[in-house]
Motif scaffolding. Structure first.
Motif, PDB file in Angstrom:
ATOM      1  N   ASP A 408      32.761  40.568  45.490  1.00 59.27           N
ATOM      2  CA  ASP A 408      33.699  39.802  44.393  1.00 59.27           C
ATOM      3  C   ASP A 408      32.876  39.619  43.213  1.00 59.27           C
ATOM      4  O   ASP A 408      33.783  39.912  42.028  1.00 59.27           O
ATOM      5  CB  ASP A 408      33.949  38.359  45.030  1.00 59.27           C
ATOM      6  CG  ASP A 408      34.869  38.344  46.061  1.00 59.27           C
ATOM      7  OD1 ASP A 408      35.521  39.198  46.376  1.00 59.27           O
ATOM      8  OD2 ASP A 408      34.736  37.303  47.009  1.00 59.27           O
ATOM      9  N   PRO A 421      36.490  48.972  44.946  1.00 62.02           N
ATOM     10  CA  PRO A 421      35.802  49.113  46.372  1.00 62.02           C
ATOM     11  C   PRO A 421      35.444  50.569  46.378  1.00 62.02           C
ATOM     12  O   PRO A 421      33.906  50.830  46.857  1.00 62.02           O
ATOM     13  CB  PRO A 421      36.829  48.976  47.432  1.00 62.02           C
ATOM     14  CG  PRO A 421      37.858  47.989  46.815  1.00 62.02           C
ATOM     15  CD  PRO A 421      37.860  48.484  45.510  1.00 62.02           C
ATOM     16  N   ILE A 477      42.059  52.770  51.720  1.00 62.74           N
ATOM     17  CA  ILE A 477      42.358  51.685  51.621  1.00 62.74           C
ATOM     18  C   ILE A 477      43.502  51.382  52.676  1.00 62.74           C
ATOM     19  O   ILE A 477      44.482  51.869  53.037  1.00 62.74           O
ATOM     20  CB  ILE A 477      43.140  51.256  50.079  1.00 62.74           C
ATOM     21  CG1 ILE A 477      42.065  51.407  49.133  1.00 62.74           C
ATOM     22  CG2 ILE A 477      43.520  49.862  50.057  1.00 62.74           C
ATOM     23  CD1 ILE A 477      40.933  50.658  49.077  1.00 62.74           C
ATOM     24  N   PHE A 510      38.681  50.335  53.758  1.00 61.07           N
ATOM     25  CA  PHE A 510      38.518  48.979  52.833  1.00 61.07           C
ATOM     26  C   PHE A 510      39.822  48.209  53.200  1.00 61.07           C
ATOM     27  O   PHE A 510      40.753  48.764  53.014  1.00 61.07           O
ATOM     28  CB  PHE A 510      38.451  49.369  51.370  1.00 61.07           C
ATOM     29  CG  PHE A 510      37.272  49.976  50.947  1.00 61.07           C
ATOM     30  CD1 PHE A 510      35.800  49.320  50.982  1.00 61.07           C
ATOM     31  CD2 PHE A 510      37.157  51.290  50.896  1.00 61.07           C
ATOM     32  CE1 PHE A 510      34.617  49.998  50.664  1.00 61.07           C
ATOM     33  CE2 PHE A 510      35.916  52.292  50.431  1.00 61.07           C
ATOM     34  CZ  PHE A 510      34.901  51.338  50.424  1.00 61.07           C
ATOM     35  N   ARG A 512      41.653  45.097  52.016  1.00 60.68           N
ATOM     36  CA  ARG A 512      41.737  44.043  50.806  1.00 60.68           C
ATOM     37  C   ARG A 512      42.660  42.910  51.127  1.00 60.68           C
ATOM     38  O   ARG A 512      42.850  42.216  50.198  1.00 60.68           O
ATOM     39  CB  ARG A 512      42.073  44.945  49.663  1.00 60.68           C
ATOM     40  CG  ARG A 512      41.195  46.255  49.424  1.00 60.68           C
ATOM     41  CD  ARG A 512      41.903  47.048  48.480  1.00 60.68           C
ATOM     42  NE  ARG A 512      41.708  46.462  47.042  1.00 60.68           N
ATOM     43  CZ  ARG A 512      42.441  47.095  45.795  1.00 60.68           C
ATOM     44  NH1 ARG A 512      42.790  48.458  46.174  1.00 60.68           N
ATOM     45  NH2 ARG A 512      42.418  46.765  44.813  1.00 60.68           N
ATOM     46  N   LYS A 521      36.812  42.106  59.347  1.00 53.68           N
ATOM     47  CA  LYS A 521      36.826  43.385  58.422  1.00 53.68           C
ATOM     48  C   LYS A 521      35.765  44.386  58.644  1.00 53.68           C
ATOM     49  O   LYS A 521      35.738  45.634  58.816  1.00 53.68           O
ATOM     50  CB  LYS A 521      36.929  42.929  56.864  1.00 53.68           C
ATOM     51  CG  LYS A 521      37.949  42.217  56.474  1.00 53.68           C
ATOM     52  CD  LYS A 521      37.938  41.978  54.901  1.00 53.68           C
ATOM     53  CE  LYS A 521      39.054  41.203  54.158  1.00 53.68           C
ATOM     54  NZ  LYS A 521      38.912  40.680  53.025  1.00 53.68           N
TER      55      LYS A 521
END
Length: 539
Positions: A408, A421, A477, A510, A512, A521
């Motif tokens: 973050d 990412p 992603i 990743f 999100r 995750k």
């Protein structure tokens, strides 16, 4: 003196390897436009050969004797910005200097300088061009103005309007043709006037007949330029270099010349011994040196990436998720896509993608350069003592923890958050690999992934001439179910690893989604595709 590949300024016959610049601009079309008394634009990315082409055109036209042609670089007027008096004075001085140098006409130069100090600064250029055109009525004037789009604000507006004001007097009392040259097409000029309004180049210069774009070299031209070195020195190139050179540059002239310079001049062994051939591995080493040099041309890419119009396009292309890319591109005006393509940063066919492989290397490195310097992980932590191999599972496990703790805060620092990412992982890898290995990157809309090939030499003495560890990392992603994403990703990862001849391959997903806990995750497992065992990492 031995000729060289040119990486700075116009190419000079006799000093530099050179392709025929008049062939590159389609001389027949240019002559037709001049014959028809048209005013037009010639634009191309920086260091593509525009100035070389304009100088060759001036020499050709003057040699033919039909036109009196003058080239002038008016970039010095940029410093004046919105100060019209200073800007016009700089332009008039540039024209006077050009007349003295290229025409060897002291009277024309003095005529220009005598305007300085008179009233009516917004009419100086128009008056000068009118008087010059009347000096020699049997040979119409052709004016080639370079770096026009470097001008700013009211200075640029005044210049365009003065040229437009004299247009109807051509050719008896104004140039038969004026060519504006720069990086951008005149339609892409966004001119902030002193009154605060934005005036487009198209409205200030609505007499433009055509916009000609100086393109890159073709694949054959790229090879032909390099082979001029073989003809001049006898030094040969490994034929395996040619497809690599084409993919690395896609004919971008500065890159083609810069790589040639690295191979034949910066490599001291090859420079001293012209009987030694340029091998593929020496070429790859030269490419890496060029990328790491952050040369002026490459550094200018970073500056362009800050422009809002460029950001919207590049963010879409850097995003590995196809849905994000499509959604982002749907919001981008077609003019902006064309603008970024005109800058030479992207290509549209067969799909929107970064223009060449070297730009694909440089852009993420530049976007994450500051991040790399702030990451405290060291290369030595991940190099196994017994065989000097990179311990990829250990490295990716460390990145998982780093990503969880820092994502973050780090992503807030990225200008390109849409691809955050992927860029953060690349910054982490670059920090570890720098000074020893190399990373190759592939992205493209419609492919729903970013491909990374990490190459690490296992023998420090031999470098890449010895055994090399090759690892494929596939970045995706999560955009549908986790298992569906992994299933698709495993097939892509295995195929890419086979294509690259990689001994090791990992898929990185990743997630999100904000409502999923980090414990869900973060995971690591192994999967088998055919005869390959692949690592799967969740983040």
């Amino acid at each position: 003196m031995e000729r060289q590949f040119n990486t700075a300024g116009p190419s000079i016959p006799g000093d530099h390897y050179l392709l025929d610049p008049l062939h590159r601009i389609d001389l027949d079309e240019v002559l037709s436009l001049i014959e028809a008394k048209r005013y037009f634009v010639l634009h191309a990315p920086r260091q593509t050969g525009k100035t070389t082409a304009l100088l060759a055109l001036m020499e050709y036209l003057n040699r033919q004797g039909r036109y009196r042609t003058l080239y002038a670089n008016i970039e010095t007027a940029q410093a004046a910005r919105g100060n019209v008096a200073e800007g016009m004075a700089a332009i008039v001085r540039a024209l006077a200097s050009a007349a003295r140098h290229y025409w060897q006409d002291e009277a024309a130069a003095q005529m220009a300088l005598e305007l300085l100090g008179t009233v009516g600064v917004n009419d100086w250029v128009r008056t000068l061009l009118e008087r010059w055109s009347q000096m020699n009525p049997t040979r119409p004037t052709v004016l080639l103005l370079d770096e026009v789009d470097a001008l700013v604000g009211d200075t640029l507006i005044s210049l365009l309007r003065q040229i437009r004001a004299g247009y109807t007097q051509r050719p008896a009392a104004f140039p038969q043709t004026v060519v504006l040259c720069g990086v951008r097409d005149v339609r892409d000029y966004r001119i902030h006037s002193g009154g605060g309004e934005i005036i487009t180049g198209g409205s200030a210069f609505n007499i433009k007949a055509e916009s000609l774009r100086l393109g890159n070299f073709s694949e054959d031209e790229t090879r032909a330029l390099w082979l001029q070195h073989t003809e001049a020195t006898g030094q040969t190139f490994d034929p395996a270099i040619w497809p690599e050179l084409w993919e690395d540059t896609r004919g971008q002239p500065w890159l083609v010349n810069a790589l040639g310079h690295e191979c034949t001049w910066k490599d001291k062994e090859l420079r001293k011994n012209r009987t030694e051939p340029v091998t593929l591995e020496r070429y790859k080493a030269a490419r890496e040196r060029l990328i790491q040099s952050r040369a002026t041309h490459l550094d200018q890419l970073t500056d362009k990436l800050r422009e809002p119009r460029v950001h919207a396009v590049m963010a879409a292309i850097l995003a590995a998720d196809d849905r994000d890319a499509d959604a982002l591109l749907d919001q981008v005006p077609l003019d902006d896509l064309q603008y970024v393509e005109d800058l030479g940063l992207i290509q549209s066919r067969p799909q929107w993608k970064i223009a060449n492989r070297i730009y694909r290397e440089v852009i993420p490195r530049e976007l994450t350069y500051t991040t790399q310097t702030r990451i405290t992980h060291e290369q030595a932590w991940y190099v196994r003592a017994q065989d000097r191999r990179l311990d990829i599972p250990k490295l990716l496990s460390a990145f998982q923890q780093f990503f969880r703790e820092n994502v973050d805060a780090w992503l807030e620092r990225f200008q390109y958050k849409e691809a955050g990412p992927q860029l953060l992982l690349q910054a982490f890898l670059q920090r570890i690999v720098n000074g020893g290995g190399r990373i190759s990157r592939e992205y493209g809309l419609g492919r729903r992934r970013t491909d990374l090939l990490l190459e690490w030499p296992l023998d420090e003495a031999q470098g890449f001439l010895g055994p090399v560890q090759r690892v494929v990392l596939e970045l995706k992603i999560l955009y549908k179910s986790l298992e569906a994403t992994i299933k698709e990703g495993l097939e892509q990862t295995a195929a890419y690893a086979e294509q690259c001849g990689a001994q090791e391959a990992h898929l990185i997903v990743f997630d999100r989604r904000p409502d999923i806990s980090w414990d869900d995750k973060i995971f690591h497992r192994s999967e088998t595709v055919g005869t390959r065992t692949l690592g799967v990492w969740g983040m």
